[in-house]
Design a protein around this motif. Structure first.
Motif, PDB file in Angstrom:
ATOM      1  N   SER A   1     -22.703 -47.683 -16.061  1.00 21.93           N
ATOM      2  CA  SER A   1     -23.211 -48.221 -14.734  1.00 21.93           C
ATOM      3  C   SER A   1     -23.196 -46.844 -13.700  1.00 21.93           C
ATOM      4  O   SER A   1     -22.836 -46.024 -14.212  1.00 21.93           O
ATOM      5  N   LYS A   2     -23.968 -47.365 -12.875  1.00 22.34           N
ATOM      6  CA  LYS A   2     -23.541 -46.443 -11.594  1.00 22.34           C
ATOM      7  C   LYS A   2     -22.661 -47.430 -10.494  1.00 22.34           C
ATOM      8  O   LYS A   2     -22.100 -45.622 -10.603  1.00 22.34           O
ATOM      9  N   LYS A   3     -23.238 -47.967  -9.958  1.00 23.09           N
ATOM     10  CA  LYS A   3     -22.444 -48.370  -8.708  1.00 23.09           C
ATOM     11  C   LYS A   3     -21.248 -49.738  -9.210  1.00 23.09           C
ATOM     12  O   LYS A   3     -19.984 -49.800  -8.533  1.00 23.09           O
ATOM     13  N   PHE A   4     -21.245 -50.372 -10.836  1.00 22.29           N
ATOM     14  CA  PHE A   4     -20.276 -51.078 -10.641  1.00 22.29           C
ATOM     15  C   PHE A   4     -19.462 -50.425 -12.002  1.00 22.29           C
ATOM     16  O   PHE A   4     -19.682 -49.719 -11.702  1.00 22.29           O
ATOM     17  N   ASN A   5     -18.006 -51.917 -11.654  1.00 22.54           N
ATOM     18  CA  ASN A   5     -17.027 -50.703 -12.460  1.00 22.54           C
ATOM     19  C   ASN A   5     -16.567 -51.688 -13.020  1.00 22.54           C
ATOM     20  O   ASN A   5     -15.313 -50.979 -14.489  1.00 22.54           O
ATOM     21  N   TYR A   6     -17.404 -52.736 -13.973  1.00 23.76           N
ATOM     22  CA  TYR A   6     -17.061 -53.724 -15.024  1.00 23.76           C
ATOM     23  C   TYR A   6     -17.175 -52.978 -16.273  1.00 23.76           C
ATOM     24  O   TYR A   6     -17.774 -51.465 -16.794  1.00 23.76           O
TER      25      TYR A   6
ATOM     26  N   GLU B   1     -30.599 -49.151 -14.275  1.00 26.04           N
ATOM     27  CA  GLU B   1     -31.212 -47.937 -14.039  1.00 26.04           C
ATOM     28  C   GLU B   1     -30.429 -46.670 -14.736  1.00 26.04           C
ATOM     29  O   GLU B   1     -31.307 -45.504 -14.922  1.00 26.04           O
ATOM     30  N   GLY B   2     -29.065 -46.107 -14.897  1.00 22.33           N
ATOM     31  CA  GLY B   2     -28.091 -46.089 -15.591  1.00 22.33           C
ATOM     32  C   GLY B   2     -28.476 -45.339 -16.767  1.00 22.33           C
ATOM     33  O   GLY B   2     -28.826 -44.285 -17.234  1.00 22.33           O
ATOM     34  N   PHE B   3     -29.307 -46.510 -17.547  1.00 27.51           N
ATOM     35  CA  PHE B   3     -29.660 -46.379 -19.121  1.00 27.51           C
ATOM     36  C   PHE B   3     -31.478 -45.829 -18.817  1.00 27.51           C
ATOM     37  O   PHE B   3     -31.383 -44.599 -19.815  1.00 27.51           O
ATOM     38  N   TYR B   4     -32.275 -46.298 -18.151  1.00 34.76           N
ATOM     39  CA  TYR B   4     -32.846 -45.608 -17.962  1.00 34.76           C
ATOM     40  C   TYR B   4     -33.141 -43.849 -17.655  1.00 34.76           C
ATOM     41  O   TYR B   4     -33.689 -42.914 -18.308  1.00 34.76           O
ATOM     42  N   HIS B   5     -31.922 -43.061 -16.908  1.00 34.55           N
ATOM     43  CA  HIS B   5     -32.345 -42.146 -16.096  1.00 34.55           C
ATOM     44  C   HIS B   5     -31.958 -41.191 -16.683  1.00 34.55           C
ATOM     45  O   HIS B   5     -31.736 -40.192 -16.933  1.00 34.55           O
ATOM     46  N   PHE B   6     -30.187 -41.601 -17.975  1.00 36.38           N
ATOM     47  CA  PHE B   6     -30.020 -41.463 -19.099  1.00 36.38           C
ATOM     48  C   PHE B   6     -30.779 -40.823 -20.151  1.00 36.38           C
ATOM     49  O   PHE B   6     -31.213 -39.528 -20.681  1.00 36.38           O
ATOM     50  N   LEU B   7     -32.251 -41.755 -20.434  1.00 34.23           N
ATOM     51  CA  LEU B   7     -33.415 -42.165 -21.282  1.00 34.23           C
ATOM     52  C   LEU B   7     -33.605 -40.205 -20.936  1.00 34.23           C
ATOM     53  O   LEU B   7     -34.593 -39.701 -21.086  1.00 34.23           O
ATOM     54  N   LYS B   8     -34.198 -40.355 -19.486  1.00 37.82           N
ATOM     55  CA  LYS B   8     -35.555 -39.467 -19.275  1.00 37.82           C
ATOM     56  C   LYS B   8     -34.629 -38.632 -19.500  1.00 37.82           C
ATOM     57  O   LYS B   8     -35.413 -36.844 -19.081  1.00 37.82           O
ATOM     58  N   LYS B   9     -33.665 -37.550 -19.026  1.00 42.69           N
ATOM     59  CA  LYS B   9     -32.908 -36.891 -19.143  1.00 42.69           C
ATOM     60  C   LYS B   9     -33.113 -36.085 -20.633  1.00 42.69           C
ATOM     61  O   LYS B   9     -32.608 -35.160 -20.686  1.00 42.69           O
ATOM     62  N   GLN B  10     -32.559 -36.993 -21.323  1.00 46.72           N
ATOM     63  CA  GLN B  10     -32.895 -36.627 -23.091  1.00 46.72           C
ATOM     64  C   GLN B  10     -34.103 -36.342 -23.523  1.00 46.72           C
ATOM     65  O   GLN B  10     -34.733 -35.122 -24.162  1.00 46.72           O
TER      66      GLN B  10
END
Ligand code: 4NP
Length: 157
Positions: free
Chosen positions: A116-121, A147-156
């Motif tokens: 998560s980027k915005k949400f705190n759940y 979106e957070g997961f996609y960016h995480f994968l792109k960084k890998q």
């Protein structure tokens, strides 16, 4: 090599089919579909063979997201096929951990809301027994964490 992603919830009719559809739409928007295989499954077989919940499909459709998957149960062989196995809540995570055979299986399991980027759940709340708000909340959390997961994968890469 394609990145193979499996989203997992309890019934595979609300949260994980939505995660699958939301993430597919995001990957498509980025012109990246050829590099991904995206699927979903449930830790239970309660709804095996069924379309996703009509309420979930309707709320997704209102955002232009088409949920098409048919419910299936998670199988231990999914650990062999997929690179990332993404749980919606702690119960899903615990159920998956009971099925692991080795460290490699364990390392594939992640909690969706950790991205998560915005949400705190800390988890994606089960909307099944609730009202309309719950389905919208699921989609809000999934769009953000997707979106957070996609960016995480792109960084890998
Ligand atoms: P899901 O939601 O795990 O997000 O697909 C549920 C669907 C069905 C049930 C519970 C949660 N059920 O109790 O049948």
């Amino acid at each position: 090599m394609k990145k193979k992603v499996l989203f997992v919830c309890l019934g595979n009719i609300c949260r994980s089919p939505s995660a699958e559809a939301v993430f597919k739409a995001l990957v498509e928007k980025n012109g990246d579909s050829n590099n991904f295989e995206i699927d979903s499954a449930g830790t239970s077989a309660w709804h095996e063979g069924e379309k996703a919940d009509a309420r979930m499909r309707r709320h997704a459709k209102n955002r232009g997201i088409n949920i098409t998957s048919i419910s299936r149960k998670f199988e231990v062989e999914d650990f062999d096929h997929f690179n990332y196995i993404i749980a919606m809540d702690q119960e899903n995570l615990d159920n998956l951990k009971q099925l692991i055979r080795n460290k490699s299986d364990l390392d594939k399991i992640h909690m969706m809301t950790n991205f998560s980027k915005k949400f705190n759940y800390g988890y994606v709340p089960d909307p099944y027994y609730g009202g309309d708000d719950g389905f919208d909340l699921v989609l809000d959390i999934l769009e953000d964490a997707g979106e957070g997961f996609y960016h995480f994968l792109k960084k890998q890469d």
